[in-house]
Write a protein that holds these residues in place. Structure first.
Motif, mmCIF file in Angstrom:
data_model
loop_
_atom_site.group_PDB
_atom_site.id
_atom_site.type_symbol
_atom_site.label_atom_id
_atom_site.label_comp_id
_atom_site.label_asym_id
_atom_site.label_seq_id
_atom_site.Cartn_x
_atom_site.Cartn_y
_atom_site.Cartn_z
ATOM 1 N N LEU A 4 0.827 -1.207 0.000
ATOM 2 C CA LEU A 4 0.000 0.000 0.000
ATOM 3 C C LEU A 4 0.866 1.264 0.000
ATOM 4 C CD1 LEU A 4 -2.841 -0.942 2.525
ATOM 5 C CD2 LEU A 4 -3.097 -0.485 0.074
ATOM 6 N N TRP A 5 2.076 1.128 0.552
ATOM 7 C CA TRP A 5 2.958 2.288 0.622
ATOM 8 C C TRP A 5 3.389 2.762 -0.765
ATOM 9 C CZ3 TRP A 5 4.339 5.615 4.310
ATOM 10 C CH2 TRP A 5 4.004 5.300 5.625
ATOM 11 N N LEU A 6 3.219 1.913 -1.768
ATOM 12 C CA LEU A 6 3.548 2.359 -3.126
ATOM 13 C C LEU A 6 2.648 3.506 -3.557
ATOM 14 C CD1 LEU A 6 4.156 -1.048 -4.947
ATOM 15 C CD2 LEU A 6 5.849 0.648 -4.258
ATOM 16 N N ALA A 7 1.424 3.558 -2.982
ATOM 17 C CA ALA A 7 0.522 4.672 -3.300
ATOM 18 C C ALA A 7 1.134 5.989 -2.858
ATOM 19 C CB ALA A 7 -0.833 4.459 -2.626
ATOM 20 N N GLY A 8 1.746 5.999 -1.674
ATOM 21 C CA GLY A 8 2.408 7.211 -1.217
ATOM 22 C C GLY A 8 3.676 7.496 -1.988
ATOM 23 N N GLN A 9 4.342 6.430 -2.437
ATOM 24 C CA GLN A 9 5.586 6.600 -3.182
ATOM 25 C C GLN A 9 5.355 7.276 -4.532
ATOM 26 O OE1 GLN A 9 8.491 5.893 -2.025
ATOM 27 N NE2 GLN A 9 9.917 5.212 -3.596
ATOM 28 N N PHE A 10 4.245 6.942 -5.177
ATOM 29 C CA PHE A 10 4.005 7.449 -6.526
ATOM 30 C C PHE A 10 2.930 8.532 -6.583
ATOM 31 C CE2 PHE A 10 5.652 3.112 -7.164
ATOM 32 C CZ PHE A 10 6.777 3.421 -7.905
ATOM 33 N N GLY A 11 2.437 8.971 -5.405
ATOM 34 C CA GLY A 11 1.457 10.060 -5.399
ATOM 35 C C GLY A 11 2.144 11.399 -5.566
ATOM 36 N N ARG A 12 2.642 11.684 -6.763
ATOM 37 C CA ARG A 12 3.449 12.871 -6.989
ATOM 38 C C ARG A 12 2.572 14.064 -7.378
ATOM 39 N NH1 ARG A 12 8.589 12.255 -7.103
ATOM 40 N NH2 ARG A 12 8.933 14.031 -8.473
ATOM 41 N N ARG A 13 3.218 15.230 -7.471
ATOM 42 C CA ARG A 13 2.475 16.466 -7.702
ATOM 43 C C ARG A 13 1.803 16.501 -9.065
ATOM 44 N NH1 ARG A 13 7.794 17.866 -8.634
ATOM 45 N NH2 ARG A 13 8.223 18.978 -10.567
ATOM 46 N N ALA A 14 2.277 15.659 -10.017
ATOM 47 C CA ALA A 14 1.638 15.629 -11.326
ATOM 48 C C ALA A 14 0.202 15.127 -11.238
ATOM 49 C CB ALA A 14 2.436 14.743 -12.286
ATOM 50 N N LEU A 15 -0.100 14.380 -10.152
ATOM 51 C CA LEU A 15 -1.424 13.795 -10.003
ATOM 52 C C LEU A 15 -2.215 14.395 -8.850
ATOM 53 C CD1 LEU A 15 -0.378 10.056 -10.467
ATOM 54 C CD2 LEU A 15 -1.249 11.618 -12.219
ATOM 55 N N LEU A 16 -1.534 14.688 -7.730
ATOM 56 C CA LEU A 16 -2.232 15.135 -6.528
ATOM 57 C C LEU A 16 -1.596 16.394 -5.968
ATOM 58 C CD1 LEU A 16 -2.497 11.686 -4.681
ATOM 59 C CD2 LEU A 16 -4.294 12.808 -6.006
ATOM 60 N N PRO A 17 -2.392 17.286 -5.369
ATOM 61 C CA PRO A 17 -1.825 18.458 -4.692
ATOM 62 C C PRO A 17 -1.095 18.048 -3.422
ATOM 63 C CG PRO A 17 -4.192 18.361 -4.368
ATOM 64 C CD PRO A 17 -3.860 17.292 -5.365
ATOM 65 N N VAL A 18 -0.378 19.000 -2.814
ATOM 66 C CA VAL A 18 0.437 18.715 -1.637
ATOM 67 C C VAL A 18 -0.408 18.159 -0.498
ATOM 68 C CG1 VAL A 18 1.908 19.729 0.132
ATOM 69 C CG2 VAL A 18 2.132 20.467 -2.239
ATOM 70 N N VAL A 19 -1.540 18.790 -0.222
ATOM 71 C CA VAL A 19 -2.375 18.364 0.910
ATOM 72 C C VAL A 19 -2.822 16.923 0.722
ATOM 73 C CG1 VAL A 19 -4.528 18.783 2.136
ATOM 74 C CG2 VAL A 19 -3.144 20.721 1.356
ATOM 75 N N ALA A 20 -3.223 16.559 -0.490
ATOM 76 C CA ALA A 20 -3.690 15.195 -0.739
ATOM 77 C C ALA A 20 -2.557 14.188 -0.552
ATOM 78 C CB ALA A 20 -4.255 15.102 -2.154
ATOM 79 N N ARG A 21 -1.345 14.540 -0.962
ATOM 80 C CA ARG A 21 -0.214 13.621 -0.811
ATOM 81 C C ARG A 21 0.123 13.416 0.673
ATOM 82 N NH1 ARG A 21 1.971 17.032 -4.837
ATOM 83 N NH2 ARG A 21 3.777 17.617 -3.559
ATOM 84 N N VAL A 22 0.059 14.476 1.456
ATOM 85 C CA VAL A 22 0.328 14.358 2.892
ATOM 86 C C VAL A 22 -0.762 13.523 3.566
ATOM 87 C CG1 VAL A 22 0.534 15.632 5.053
ATOM 88 C CG2 VAL A 22 1.631 16.507 2.982
ATOM 89 N N VAL A 23 -2.012 13.730 3.172
ATOM 90 C CA VAL A 23 -3.123 12.947 3.736
ATOM 91 C C VAL A 23 -2.930 11.467 3.448
ATOM 92 C CG1 VAL A 23 -5.593 12.477 3.512
ATOM 93 C CG2 VAL A 23 -4.793 14.831 3.730
ATOM 94 N N VAL A 24 -2.500 11.138 2.237
ATOM 95 C CA VAL A 24 -2.241 9.737 1.882
ATOM 96 C C VAL A 24 -1.169 9.149 2.796
ATOM 97 C CG1 VAL A 24 -1.296 8.221 0.095
ATOM 98 C CG2 VAL A 24 -2.995 9.941 -0.504
ATOM 99 N N ASP A 25 -0.097 9.899 3.033
ATOM 100 C CA ASP A 25 0.974 9.402 3.900
ATOM 101 C C ASP A 25 0.488 9.187 5.330
ATOM 102 O OD1 ASP A 25 2.784 9.312 1.881
ATOM 103 O OD2 ASP A 25 3.746 11.228 2.335
ATOM 104 N N VAL A 26 -0.288 10.144 5.844
ATOM 105 C CA VAL A 26 -0.808 10.019 7.212
ATOM 106 C C VAL A 26 -1.716 8.792 7.324
ATOM 107 C CG1 VAL A 26 -2.279 11.089 8.954
ATOM 108 C CG2 VAL A 26 -0.605 12.478 7.719
ATOM 109 N N ALA A 27 -2.547 8.594 6.298
ATOM 110 C CA ALA A 27 -3.441 7.430 6.308
ATOM 111 C C ALA A 27 -2.646 6.125 6.277
ATOM 112 C CB ALA A 27 -4.391 7.501 5.110
ATOM 113 N N LEU A 28 -1.571 6.090 5.528
ATOM 114 C CA LEU A 28 -0.742 4.890 5.457
ATOM 115 C C LEU A 28 -0.051 4.611 6.796
ATOM 116 C CD1 LEU A 28 0.823 5.337 1.904
ATOM 117 C CD2 LEU A 28 -0.805 3.586 2.614
ATOM 118 N N VAL A 29 0.380 5.664 7.469
ATOM 119 C CA VAL A 29 0.997 5.486 8.789
ATOM 120 C C VAL A 29 -0.009 4.898 9.780
ATOM 121 C CG1 VAL A 29 1.980 6.700 10.771
ATOM 122 C CG2 VAL A 29 2.729 7.298 8.451
#
Length: 339
Positions: free
Chosen positions: A240-265
């Protein structure tokens, strides 16, 4: 509207050709856009901008021929302009200043027309911000006719630093023809160029960006190793951590990428995933954000737009992606322009 003293001869010819295309009727924005984008002079700055964007591929050769005939019959005397065309001409001074010029040229006419009717070039995946960046790149690559007296030093000086900053030898390279593959169009809005590296600040930003990319690459590699190890030794849910690894700015804004990381933790706790996997996410996301900020500063410098946002870049990327698909279709049909 600019006067004769503040516009180049090429721009004057464009306006005359637009009048010829109007055939006695008031000149419209479309006539001005055709004259700028399909100028009969392949080395004029507006045509060079089209090539830099790769937009010249998308239009039929008949369009180029039609405009070339208008340039032969160009005559500006007694020309009437629609209110929209007058608005375009009134923006020439602004665009000249935006690109760092002192004289309005055909490239500025192209930008003013694209600002007024952006849909006209949307078929080629051209956004106004992409066009501005291309115009500034072209300005750095060719010798502008309005160089300051202090820049009129000897072009063939023995040392490079003694040569005029605004002059570079025109070299016919394949790269000057602009994008030539579908994937090149899709990445056009996010790819920085070297046009602004003569500016000291831009140069240092680029250097820092390269260092950040190297560090991000190292941390990303460590993350992949950690994810693979956790997936093999603990649980496959570690993937599942691959989602955070590849959730780059080309696809998601900064807030969304941080939310994904927090959810994975939070998910990692009940799954029993190693704590060091979550710890690695911190430098990875921090470097990702810093790299995005530096990249945005570069693009802002290239487009001379301090208010450019990641949302704007993603919007342009979608337009570019559509152009890439259209380019592929035209290529398969063998309908790409030869001009």
């Amino acid at each position: 509207m600019t006067d004769r003293d503040t516009q180049t001869a090429c721009l004057t010819r464009c306006m005359a050709a637009a009048a010829a295309m109007a055939s006695g009727d008031p000149v419209e924005v479309e006539h001005l856009l055709l004259a700028a984008a399909f100028n009969d002079d392949e080395d004029c700055r507006s045509r060079l901008v089209m090539k830099q964007l790769g937009a010249h591929h998308f239009f039929a050769d008949e369009t180029y021929q039609q405009v070339a005939e208008a340039f032969v019959n160009a005559a500006e005397s007694g020309t009437e302009w629609t209110p929209e065309a007058v608005s375009v001409l009134e923006r020439l001074a602004y665009w000249a200043t935006r690109t760092g010029d002192h004289t309005a040229d055909s490239a500025h006419l192209l930008l003013a027309c694209a600002e007024q009717e952006p849909a006209k070039l949307a078929i080629a995946g051209v956004t106004l911000r992409d066009a501005v960046r291309a115009a500034i790149t072209v300005r750095h690559r060719v010798s502008p006719a309005d160089r300051q007296p202090s820049d009129r030093g000897p072009i063939l000086s023995p040392r490079r630093r003694d040569r005029p900053l605004s002059y570079q030898f025109t070299v016919r390279r394949k790269a000057d023809a602009g994008p030539s593959k579908a994937r090149h169009f899709g990445l056009r809005s996010q790819t920085a160029n070297t046009a602004g590296l003569s500016a000291r600040i831009q140069f240092h930003i680029t250097q820092l960006h390269v260092v950040t990319l190297i560090a991000l690459g190292v941390v990303s590699s460590l993350m992949l190793v950690a994810i693979a190890h956790a997936a093999l030794t603990v649980t496959w849910w570690a993937l599942l951590w691959l989602a955070g690894q590849f959730g780059r700015r080309a696809l998601l804004p900064v807030v969304a990428r941080v939310v994904v990381d927090v959810a994975l933790v939070m998910v990692s706790v009940p799954l029993g995933l190693p704590w060091w996997l979550a710890v690695l996410a911190v430098p990875h996301r921090a470097l990702d954000i810093v790299e995005g900020r530096l990249g945005m500063l570069e693009v802002r410098g290239e487009s001379a737009d301090p208010f450019l946002s990641e949302k704007d870049v993603r919007a342009d990327r979608r337009v570019n992606a559509r152009a890439g698909r259209f380019f592929t279709m035209l290529k398969l049909r063998r309908e790409l322009s030869t001009r």
